[in-house]
Design a protein around this motif. Structure first.
Motif, PDB file in Angstrom:
ATOM      1  N   GLY A 142       0.810  -1.215   0.000  1.00 19.96           N
ATOM      2  CA  GLY A 142       0.000   0.000   0.000  1.00 19.96           C
ATOM      3  C   GLY A 142       0.841   1.262   0.000  1.00 19.96           C
ATOM      4  N   LEU A 143       1.920   1.279   0.772  1.00 20.17           N
ATOM      5  CA  LEU A 143       2.811   2.446   0.801  1.00 20.17           C
ATOM      6  C   LEU A 143       3.503   2.645  -0.551  1.00 20.17           C
ATOM      7  N   ILE A 144       3.936   1.543  -1.167  1.00 20.49           N
ATOM      8  CA  ILE A 144       4.609   1.639  -2.466  1.00 20.49           C
ATOM      9  C   ILE A 144       3.681   2.248  -3.512  1.00 20.49           C
ATOM     10  N   PHE A 145       2.464   1.753  -3.582  1.00 21.36           N
ATOM     11  CA  PHE A 145       1.538   2.242  -4.601  1.00 21.36           C
ATOM     12  C   PHE A 145       0.972   3.616  -4.246  1.00 21.36           C
ATOM     13  N   ALA A 146       0.943   3.971  -2.985  1.00 24.53           N
ATOM     14  CA  ALA A 146       0.583   5.352  -2.634  1.00 24.53           C
ATOM     15  C   ALA A 146       1.602   6.327  -3.213  1.00 24.53           C
ATOM     16  N   TRP A 147       2.859   5.919  -3.242  1.00 22.36           N
ATOM     17  CA  TRP A 147       3.896   6.742  -3.878  1.00 22.36           C
ATOM     18  C   TRP A 147       3.764   6.686  -5.398  1.00 22.36           C
ATOM     19  N   PHE A 148       3.457   5.522  -5.952  1.00 20.54           N
ATOM     20  CA  PHE A 148       3.280   5.407  -7.408  1.00 20.54           C
ATOM     21  C   PHE A 148       2.197   6.351  -7.917  1.00 20.54           C
ATOM     22  N   PHE A 149       1.087   6.450  -7.173  1.00 19.97           N
ATOM     23  CA  PHE A 149      -0.051   7.253  -7.619  1.00 19.97           C
ATOM     24  C   PHE A 149      -0.031   8.678  -7.055  1.00 19.97           C
ATOM     25  N   HIS A 150       1.065   9.107  -6.473  1.00 24.54           N
ATOM     26  CA  HIS A 150       1.144  10.470  -5.947  1.00 24.54           C
ATOM     27  C   HIS A 150       0.987  11.468  -7.087  1.00 24.54           C
ATOM     28  N   SER A 151       0.215  12.537  -6.830  1.00 26.75           N
ATOM     29  CA  SER A 151      -0.126  13.475  -7.911  1.00 26.75           C
ATOM     30  C   SER A 151       1.050  14.312  -8.383  1.00 26.75           C
ATOM     31  N   GLU A 152       2.085  14.521  -7.532  1.00 27.78           N
ATOM     32  CA  GLU A 152       3.184  15.403  -7.909  1.00 27.78           C
ATOM     33  C   GLU A 152       4.414  14.636  -8.381  1.00 27.78           C
ATOM     34  N   TYR A 153       4.847  13.633  -7.633  1.00 29.81           N
ATOM     35  CA  TYR A 153       6.075  12.931  -8.003  1.00 29.81           C
ATOM     36  C   TYR A 153       5.870  11.430  -8.167  1.00 29.81           C
ATOM     37  N   GLY A 154       4.640  11.020  -8.428  1.00 27.06           N
ATOM     38  CA  GLY A 154       4.358   9.599  -8.619  1.00 27.06           C
ATOM     39  C   GLY A 154       4.765   9.112  -9.998  1.00 27.06           C
ATOM     40  N   VAL A 155       5.075   7.842 -10.081  1.00 26.83           N
ATOM     41  CA  VAL A 155       5.505   7.237 -11.339  1.00 26.83           C
ATOM     42  C   VAL A 155       4.368   7.221 -12.360  1.00 26.83           C
TER      43      VAL A 155
END
Length: 311
Positions: A142-155
């Motif tokens: 969940g933490l990994i994909f929260a970063w993936f889908f981040h609106s500013e610096y997500g992958v």
């Protein structure tokens, strides 16, 4: 009289085995009861008793923050549940996650299992890739994909913008946040489905495919007439486990959105956690847990009935 005769006369008569060994001579049914009794007692202690205790607590008004003793209120907690809009919203979210992620994980897992079952020269890297998502803790995923889908610096947004699309503020929209959670759950759980289906693929005799090749059957026909029918037991087992865990979804939505925005992505398990751990309302939380347990048992009964009907 000879010495041998004297010894034989002094020897006591043969009375057979001692009496205490008679309990070892058990029938098949009695032996089965004796061997299964420890497991049955253990299951009663760690499963049956907690479930009964949970149901018992659900009939009481028990809030640790009030300082009042437990009071028997009957079905009042359940009647409050029927009037609670958050309960209905979280239950619907849980059912919707189940309806989306279980078929999605099955399709992705089936494709991965078929890929891993191909006659590669070196198969261990492909099969190891199936273990990595399954081995990751749910909260970590969940933490990994929260970063993936981040609106500013997500992958994900970075890839979208490189392809010429506009970035999405994933966690500010209920629909986009729900979609991100479902994609994450499918990625996390498809490897579990793939491992069970791959085990089923290993049991299908190669001679069936060789005979189909001789008869001129193509790959697609072999899949629908040989592979898929023989995989049904493995698929049903995977569906049972995946559906039960989907109804108990907690970690990934909790780590990605915390149930937000608002309660649009909150699940029933998260609502139970909020009432029991955050609000310390054990009576109402127990009633919610009883409902989730009953829902899981109903789904399991439907699967088992379907299996029995097919047999």
């Amino acid at each position: 009289m000879s010495t041998t005769s004297t010894l034989n006369a002094a020897r006591p008569a043969d009375r057979g085995p001692p009496a205490w060994t008679h309990w070892l001579d058990l029938g098949d049914r009695a032996l089965a009861v004796v061997l299964l009794a420890p497991a049955a007692i253990l299951l009663a202690l760690i499963i049956v008793y907690p479930v009964l205790r949970l149901g018992y607590t659900s009939f009481f008004s028990l809030s640790l923050t009030s300082g009042l003793p437990a009071e028997f209120v009957g079905f009042e907690n359940y009647s409050l549940m029927l009037e609670d809009p958050v309960f209905w919203e979280t239950t619907w979210n849980t059912v919707l996650i189940t309806l989306i992620t279980v078929p999605g994980a099955l399709l992705v897992g089936l494709a991965l299992a078929l890929l891993a079952n191909l006659p590669f020269g070196v198969q261990w890297p492909v099969r190891l890739s199936l273990l990595i998502p399954w081995a990751l803790p749910l909260s970590f995923a969940g933490l990994i994909f929260a970063w993936f889908f981040h609106s500013e610096y997500g992958v994900v947004n970075d890839v979208l913008m490189r392809l010429g699309f506009e970035g999405i503020i994933w966690f500010n929209s209920p629909n986009w946040a729900f979609a991100a959670i479902c994609l994450t759950i499918i990625w996390k759980t498809s490897s579990f489905m793939a491992l069970i289906i791959l085990a089923g693929l290993q049991t299908i005799p190669r001679s069936l495919y060789e005979a189909a090749d001789v008869d001129g059957a193509g790959r697609i026909r072999q899949f629908f007439e040989i592979t898929l029918p023989l995989l049904k037991p493995s698929i049903v087992v995977a569906l049972i486990f995946r559906t039960i865990t989907a109804l108990q979804t907690f970690d990934i939505p909790y780590m990605m959105t915390g149930g937000g925005p608002g309660t649009s992505t909150a699940t029933l398990a998260m609502y139970i956690h909020q009432n029991t751990v955050s609000f310390l309302d054990l009576g109402y939380g127990s009633a919610l847990a009883v409902v989730m347990f009953a829902l899981s048992m109903c789904v399991t009964a439907v699967y088992l009935r379907a299996i029995r009907t097919k047999e």
